[in-house]
Scaffold this active site. Structure first.
Site, mmCIF file in Angstrom:
data_model
loop_
_atom_site.group_PDB
_atom_site.id
_atom_site.type_symbol
_atom_site.label_atom_id
_atom_site.label_comp_id
_atom_site.label_asym_id
_atom_site.label_seq_id
_atom_site.Cartn_x
_atom_site.Cartn_y
_atom_site.Cartn_z
ATOM 1 N N HIS A 54 0.881 -1.310 0.019
ATOM 2 C CA HIS A 54 0.018 0.022 0.221
ATOM 3 C C HIS A 54 0.807 1.307 0.022
ATOM 4 C CE1 HIS A 54 -3.849 -1.962 1.914
ATOM 5 N NE2 HIS A 54 -3.566 -2.724 0.712
ATOM 6 N N GLU A 56 1.043 4.206 2.041
ATOM 7 C CA GLU A 56 1.579 4.516 3.226
ATOM 8 C C GLU A 56 2.521 3.824 3.715
ATOM 9 O OE1 GLU A 56 -3.019 4.903 3.434
ATOM 10 O OE2 GLU A 56 -1.824 3.655 2.438
ATOM 11 N N CYS A 82 -5.925 2.054 5.398
ATOM 12 C CA CYS A 82 -6.610 0.758 5.528
ATOM 13 C C CYS A 82 -6.928 0.380 7.229
ATOM 14 C CB CYS A 82 -6.377 -0.424 4.850
ATOM 15 S SG CYS A 82 -4.638 -1.101 5.504
ATOM 16 N N CYS A 92 -2.549 -0.233 7.393
ATOM 17 C CA CYS A 92 -1.758 1.118 7.131
ATOM 18 C C CYS A 92 -1.957 2.010 8.648
ATOM 19 C CB CYS A 92 -2.163 1.672 5.884
ATOM 20 S SG CYS A 92 -1.295 0.865 4.484
#
Length: 150
Positions: A54, A56, A82, A92
């Site tokens: 992801h 981040e 998330c 995240c």
């Protein structure tokens, strides 16, 4: 409260989101970590290093854990971090909290396409993190996800 710098950095995150290879089962997201002086510390985007990473997570992986700048940093993410995840042991939201980042700026909240009820904003706020939502940039951040038919 949003600032002019928040808009500038979110536009940088949106630019990064356009580098994501489109995927049928994932959002295209960009993220930028900025220190208290307005200097970029790190950036990342979804699927930058592997199919499951992801934005981040990618940005945070480029910063040494415990870096003192993180305590006063802001992370800009085009999508709400998330709060549930199948592909990794930590979300995240957890990664941001573990990094000690005290301010998160997002462009839009995660729709219920893959997760019925994302709680990233709520979990961050409950942990004392300042969360700012730039709803005026939501459509721009969403547009890169046209492949998901949102």
């Amino acid at each position: 409260m949003p600032t002019l710098d928040d808009h500038r950095w979110m536009r940088r995150a949106i630019e990064l989101s356009h580098q994501c290879p489109p995927a049928a089962g994932a959002y295209s997201v960009g993220a930028v970590i900025v220190d208290e002086h307005g200097t970029e510390i790190a950036c990342g985007y979804s699927r930058e290093t592997d199919q499951a990473v992801h934005a981040e997570e990618s940005a945070l992986a480029k910063v040494t854990p415990g870096d003192p700048r993180l305590a006063k940093a802001t992370i800009y993410s085009t999508l709400e971090p998330c709060s549930q995840r199948k592909s990794r042991p930590r979300t995240c939201t957890q990664l941001i909290l573990e990094a000690g980042i005290g301010r998160v700026v997002i462009a839009w909240r995660e729709p219920s396409l893959f997760v019925a009820d994302c709680q990233g904003v709520e979990l961050l706020a409950a942990a004392g993190v300042e969360v700012v939502e730039l709803t005026d940039l939501a459509e721009e951040a969403r547009a890169v996800n046209a492949h998901l038919n949102l």
